[in-house]
Structure formats: C-alpha cells, structure tokens
Design a protein around this motif. Structure first.
Motif, mmCIF file in Angstrom:
data_model
loop_
_atom_site.group_PDB
_atom_site.id
_atom_site.type_symbol
_atom_site.label_atom_id
_atom_site.label_comp_id
_atom_site.label_asym_id
_atom_site.label_seq_id
_atom_site.Cartn_x
_atom_site.Cartn_y
_atom_site.Cartn_z
ATOM 1 N N ARG A 17 -3.929 -8.756 -7.488
ATOM 2 C CA ARG A 17 -2.751 -8.557 -7.776
ATOM 3 C C ARG A 17 -2.208 -7.907 -6.574
ATOM 4 O O ARG A 17 -0.955 -8.140 -6.499
ATOM 5 C CB ARG A 17 -2.901 -6.998 -8.921
ATOM 6 C CG ARG A 17 -1.378 -7.049 -9.876
ATOM 7 C CD ARG A 17 -1.476 -6.206 -10.543
ATOM 8 N NE ARG A 17 -2.628 -4.933 -10.321
ATOM 9 C CZ ARG A 17 -1.793 -3.710 -9.499
ATOM 10 N NH1 ARG A 17 -1.095 -3.909 -9.133
ATOM 11 N NH2 ARG A 17 -2.813 -2.771 -9.555
ATOM 12 N N GLU B 297 -2.524 0.649 -4.652
ATOM 13 C CA GLU B 297 -1.165 0.446 -4.140
ATOM 14 C C GLU B 297 -1.492 1.563 -2.377
ATOM 15 O O GLU B 297 -1.390 1.142 -1.017
ATOM 16 C CB GLU B 297 -0.511 1.419 -5.034
ATOM 17 C CG GLU B 297 0.165 -0.291 -5.469
ATOM 18 C CD GLU B 297 -0.725 -0.248 -7.257
ATOM 19 O OE1 GLU B 297 -1.410 0.960 -7.018
ATOM 20 O OE2 GLU B 297 -0.167 -1.216 -7.597
ATOM 21 N N ARG C 266 -0.984 -10.433 -3.905
ATOM 22 C CA ARG C 266 -0.587 -11.296 -4.420
ATOM 23 C C ARG C 266 1.239 -11.114 -4.365
ATOM 24 O O ARG C 266 2.338 -10.899 -3.955
ATOM 25 C CB ARG C 266 -0.308 -11.999 -5.845
ATOM 26 C CG ARG C 266 -1.486 -12.732 -5.776
ATOM 27 C CD ARG C 266 -1.681 -13.795 -7.255
ATOM 28 N NE ARG C 266 -2.064 -12.626 -8.189
ATOM 29 C CZ ARG C 266 -3.306 -12.665 -8.424
ATOM 30 N NH1 ARG C 266 -4.168 -12.777 -7.811
ATOM 31 N NH2 ARG C 266 -3.530 -11.185 -9.424
ATOM 32 N N HIS C 267 0.894 -9.392 -4.605
ATOM 33 C CA HIS C 267 2.202 -8.923 -4.646
ATOM 34 C C HIS C 267 3.426 -8.650 -3.494
ATOM 35 O O HIS C 267 3.832 -8.935 -3.216
ATOM 36 C CB HIS C 267 2.410 -7.592 -5.312
ATOM 37 C CG HIS C 267 3.702 -6.847 -5.552
ATOM 38 N ND1 HIS C 267 4.510 -6.898 -5.898
ATOM 39 C CD2 HIS C 267 3.895 -5.527 -4.379
ATOM 40 C CE1 HIS C 267 5.366 -6.119 -6.107
ATOM 41 N NE2 HIS C 267 5.308 -5.177 -5.194
ATOM 42 N N ASN C 268 2.169 -8.923 -2.353
ATOM 43 C CA ASN C 268 2.796 -8.015 -0.788
ATOM 44 C C ASN C 268 2.779 -10.031 -0.087
ATOM 45 O O ASN C 268 2.514 -9.970 1.224
ATOM 46 C CB ASN C 268 2.015 -7.445 -0.054
ATOM 47 C CG ASN C 268 2.073 -6.136 -0.888
ATOM 48 O OD1 ASN C 268 3.063 -5.415 -0.124
ATOM 49 N ND2 ASN C 268 1.524 -5.380 -1.309
#
Length: 154
Positions: A57, A132, A60-62
C-alpha cells in the motif's frame, strides 16, 4: 555490476520495502544497468509469500511497483552481493551467524543516513503498523546509500 541485498526478519515488510524504494531510485537515476537490488529474510516464516499489504500500500501510494516473493538469507548471498544491509541489530547478528567469523561485512540501513544515530534499528511495521514512518526512514537511507555507491564506483 553492484548488487545490494536488504534483509529483515520475514522478508515481507521492511526489506521488500527497501528493495522497492531502492529500485525506484536506481531507475530514476538511470542506473539500472549497473545496480541490482534484492531482499531476503533471516527466517523461513514467509518463504514464497508476497510482501505485506501495508508495504504494498505505501509503495503504491508513492508510485513504486514491486514484484517480490519472500526468500531466506543464506551464506551464498555474501558471494552474490556487494552490500549486505540489515534492517536492525538482531537481523545483523542473525546474518553474521550464518556468514561465520570470516563472513562479509553487514551494515545497518540507518547507518547510511548522514548525521544519523549509528546503530539505530528500523522499527518493524508488522508490530507497530506504522508503514509510513518506516517508508520515510528507508527512503532517506536508500538515497544516502545510493549516493555512497555512486561516489565510490566513479
């Protein structure tokens, strides 16, 4: 060719996250033809498994894609990799036990951060849930490691 191996306990959270980040940075700098990246775990717990959904996750977010299956670190890795990088002190001890007294040097990933605190561990998000925080640490450390590789290979 310079080969880098990141190692954590299970090879589903921290080390594949570092692998994904480093590959992305290597591609951005157009160095894929001279630097290869992989990851492994000191345990056999997750051999053949995909990375943790939290790792995937945050990658992918980055904007980072990763195709990886968990594997276990072995003595042969010291022959196949120039950089053996542990996520924490326990993983470094476990790697050194596999490699033996005359084995290759194993460094901690956060030791690459300029002006960082030497000997610091990357917390395991399997337990903390804080993917994070781990991403931020690893991104900074991977950038610094890549800078070092480029500087020493000139």
């Amino acid at each position: 060719m310079v080969r880098v191996l990141f190692v954590c306990l299970g090879n589903i959270c921290r080390s594949p996250m570092a692998e994904g980040i480093m590959r992305h940075l290597v591609e951005q700098r157009k160095l894929s033809h001279v630097i290869e990246v992989d990851s492994a775990g000191t345990s056999h717990y997750h051999i053949g498994e995909e990375p943790h959904h939290g790792t995937m996750r945050i990658l992918r977010h980055n904007g980072i894609s990763l195709s990886h299956r968990g594997r276990q670190f072995g003595k042969i890795d010291q022959q196949n990799f120039d950089y053996l990088i542990a996520m924490d002190r326990q993983n470094r001890r476990d790697m050194q036990a596999v490699l033996g007294a005359n084995g290759a040097e194993v460094r901690l990933i956060l030791d690459y951060i300029p002006n960082g605190v030497k000997g610091r561990d990357v917390p395991d998000p399997w337990y903390t849930g804080n993917f994070e925080e781990v991403y931020a640490m690893l991104h900074t450390a991977c950038n610094a490691l890549l800078d070092e590789i480029v500087a020493t290979k000139r």
